[in-house]
Design a protein around this motif. Sequence first.
Motif: not given
Length: 962
Positions: A98, A100, A278, A280, A677-678
Motif C-alpha cells: 500500500c 500510497e 500512486s 488513490n 492505484s495503491n
Amino acid sequence: MNAAIALDKNGISIHGSREILLCASLFYFRIPKELWRDRIKKLRQSGYNCADVYFPWNYHEGEAGRCSFSEDRDIAAFLQMMVEEGIYVIARPGPYICSEWDGGSIPARFLADGTLIRTDDAKWMTAVEQWYAQVVPIIASYQIGHGGSVILLQIENELDFFDCPNPAAYMGKLAEIVRRLGIDVPVFGCAGQCSAEGATGFAPGVVPTYNFYPSSFDPAFDPLCFAMHKALQEKNLPLMITETGREHFLLRREMANGARLLGAYNQVAGTNFGYTASTNNWGRGGNPLSFITTDYDFASMIDAKGRFREEAFEGRLLGGLLDTMGDALASCTVHQTHNLKVVWQNKNEKNGQGNLLNMGDFGMFISLSNYSENTETVAVETKEGMFLAEIDPLHAPFFPINVLLEKTDSCIRLLHGSVEILHMEKGLLYLYADGSPEALFGTEDGMMQKIKGFGDFTISLDHQEICVKVLRRSEAQTMDIGRGYLEKAENSEPMTLPLETAVKAEMVPEKSWMQAVTGNSGITLEACGFKNGCISYEVATMSGCGILLEGAADIVQAWEGGKVHETRVSAGQWQEYGAVLASDRASFPNAAVVSDVAIVSDAAAVLNITTVLDAATVLDTTTGLDVAIVLDAAAVLDTTTVLDAAIVLDAETVLATYPAADGLSAWRFRIDSWGHSNFDDARYPSMRIAAPKGTKAIYQIDQKESPVLWRMKVHETWLPKELSVVVGAMDPILMPNVWNSTRMPLVASYTLDWTLQEESDTCALHMAGAEAETAVYVDGLLAGTMNALDPWFSLSAWFKPRQKHQISLLVRKRHWAEPAGIPVFYHLTMLSPEMCGSNGDEMLAYMENQVLSKNSGLEILENGIAFEAGKAYGVAISFDAVPPACYYARFKSCGLKLSGIFNGHLLGRVFGECKSRPDMVGGDPEVLYLPKPWFREKDNRLILMVEALEENARLAAVYLEE
C-alpha cells in the motif's frame, strides 16, 4: 523461534524485559541515502524506539526477477544504521505494501498479464517467492539476536481490504516461505478494517495486528480499542497497533486501552521521487479519484527537509515516560473501572472517568483525556486526598498514583499530583504539567510532603532526599533527557528564483525520443512493456467521425489534426471525442413529418412537443406532433436542424449517422500514468490495483442510436444468471428512467431486439446519466453489470456485424425515481494505433540535452512565462546563486503539469491548478524537494518538462523554501 523476543497477553518482551514500542514509519525509498542517518537520529530524538519499514518490490526490481540493493536501495546499510542508532525495526517486505506507492509496490508486469495477484495462485506465489528470496535473507541477517534490531516481520498488508478468496492458504504459504528463508522473529498480518480473519486467515504462526485510523478526537474509538485488547488477551497475545494516526493525543489513548505497539504511520515525511506516486480513492465532492502528491507528508512530526514539527516534541514527552517507567509500565494491566473519584469542573459527555494502568507494586497511572477545545479542570480523589489538574485541549496526560520512584534510588513514592513523569535518575526527578502543578510525595511509614508550582524542590522524607524539577510543558519538550536537546524550527523567508535566468525550449515531437511499439498483444502502457511514464497513440478516422477510448487512464491529452482538445483526467473510464453534424436524413417511421433531422442534442423547450429533457431551445416546431421525448438537443429552428441524436415516440430509432467519408481525420492521444492505484477500489476501473494505464482500445464511432421501443416488465429477483423475457405486444413501451411504483427497491427489465450494422465490427452500450444498478443480458444470459460511475458496457463479445440479439437491461432502483440513464448504442470500428512510449525515468537524458542545446529564447511577461496549450517545453533554471541546502521548490502555475530534474535526479511531478485536476492528497501539491546532497560544486540546474494542458497556461513564479 527467536529467544530474544516474545509475545504474550501481558505484552512484548525483548531480551527478557517488557517494552512498549513507540513506532514511526521511516521509509528509506523516500529519502536520499545521504540523509538516512540524520532521519534515524531525529526519530530517536523525538522519543521513538522503533521504526516500521516497507520494502517496495517494484522499487528494487529492474528487470523481471532481478533486484538491486545498492546506493539508495542499499537496505543492508539502512538496517545497519538502525542498529547503530538503537532503533528496533518492524520489517514489511510485502509483496503488497500500500503506502500510497505506485501499485502498492507490485511490479507493473503483473498488471498486463492477468496474474491473480494477492492470492495463493501458483504463478503469483512463484513470483513472490523470487522476490522474497532476494530481500528476506538480508532482513533475516539483521534480526534481533543475530546482531540486528529487526523484531517483527509483516507479510502482505491489510489483506482484509482485498477480496482474497482464501486468506488462510495465502498467508500460510507466505509465512512458510519467510520461515524457510531464515525469519525466526514473530510474523504478523495487519488488519485494515478490523477483520483479523480477512487479514491473516488465522493461518498458523501468523499473529494478527490492527491498523486503526479513527478520528483522533472521537472518544467512541476508545472502547473499540479496549475490546480488541481484551479479545487478543484471550489468545495470549498483546494488542499491537501497527498503523495509526500521528497525533500523540490518539497514541496516548491507545496505550491507555492496552496497546503495546503504537505504530504512528509516516511520522517521518519523504518524497515520491520520479514516477513512484500512486492514484488513490481519497477524492472528495462525489469523485473518489485522487492523485498522491510528490510531497509525501501527511503532517508528519519530521518533515521532508528534516525539520521538527510540534508532534515531535509531544513524542519526546511520551518517550520519556516509556523510558523512565520501562518494564513496570510495559507490564501493566488496564482497567476501565476503578475506585478513584473523577469530577470534571465543566460537564462534557466526551470527557470520561479514564482508565487505570496498574503496575502492581510500582503503583498506577490514571489516564484522563480532554476532548474539548478548552482547557478543562478535573478533580481526582485518591485515598491520600484530592488534587486538581488543568488539562489543555486534546491532551491525554498520565497522572501518577502511588508511583514508586525507584530510579531515584529511593523508596519515596509520588502519591498523586497534577503532574506527569518525564525522567528519573539517581537523586533526581523531572516532572511537567500543563498548568498549576501540585504533587504529594510519601513513604511507606506515612510521611508525606507536598509541593506546588513550577521550579526546583527538594523532597526529604525518611532520611532520603531527591531533587524534583517541575517544568512547564514547553520546557520539558526540548530538554535533554538522554536524547539530545532540541530547538523548535523557525521558518525562513522563501527565496524567489528570477525567471529571467531561465532557458526555454519547445520539445521536439515525441516520436524522436519515445520508444516505438510494435508487435504487442495489447495497447495499454504495461502491455507495451512500460512500467510507468506515458504512451502516445496515433489513429486515423473517416472524416467527421467521432472517436471513443475504452478504459483511459490517467491524464489524457488529445489532438485532432491541429486542433487541441481539452485535457481530461480519466479513472479508467470511457472517453468520447468529436461529435460532428451528420449530412444524411434520419428515419422516423410512423411519426409526423420531421425533415432534415439527423442527430439531436442539448435542447430545452419544444413547442407542441410533450416532453423535452436537458435541452436548450427549439422554436417554431409546427410539424413535431407525436414527438414525446427529446433529450440532449441544442436548437431546432423551423424543424430544419437537430443536433446530436434524440428519442422520438412512435419512431423506433433516431439514427445519429456521421457524414459519408470525404477524407481522413488524424487523431493523436498522449496518456500519462500518474501511478497505479495503491488500493483496490471497484468504484472506478483505474482504482483497482491491477488496472493497466493508457487505454484498452480505440474505436471510430460509426453511428449512435437511442432506441425507444423498450418493453418493460417488473421482476421479483435481482441478478439471476438467466433472464427469460417473452415480449408481448401489449407490454408497456417505456424507457429505463420511467415507471412509477411504490416498490422499494424496484427491479424491472427493459427489453428489445438490436442489430449491429454491417459497416461496423464491434459495439458498446452507454447508459447516460445512470445512477441505478444495471445488469445487461444478451439472449437471456447475464453478460455483466454496469458501473454507474462509468456507465459503459462493451458488447463486442456477443455481436458480429448484421447479427440481431435480444438485449435486456435489468435495473434495480432504490426508489422509482432513481435515474437509470438513457440507453445509447454505439456502432464502432476498432482502430489499430501507431504507438510510442517512455518510462518516466527514461526522459532524464533527453530532457537535459534538449533543454540545454536548443534554447529558443524566453519571453517573460508581467505574470510569468506563457505556454501554448497542447505543447510541451523544457525550461532550465540556474541555481548558480543558490547556496546548497535542503529546499522545497514551490511552483505558482496554472494549466501546467511539471516534471522536475535536478542534477540528474528525477524529482517528481507537480500538477498545477487546472480545470481537470483531481484532488491532490498526501502533501503539498505545489512543491518538489531538492535535497542538499544532490547539489554540485557548480552548474546546478533545475530542469522542468512543462506540459501546457489548457489555454492561458503559465508559470508565474518559482520560490525556494529552506
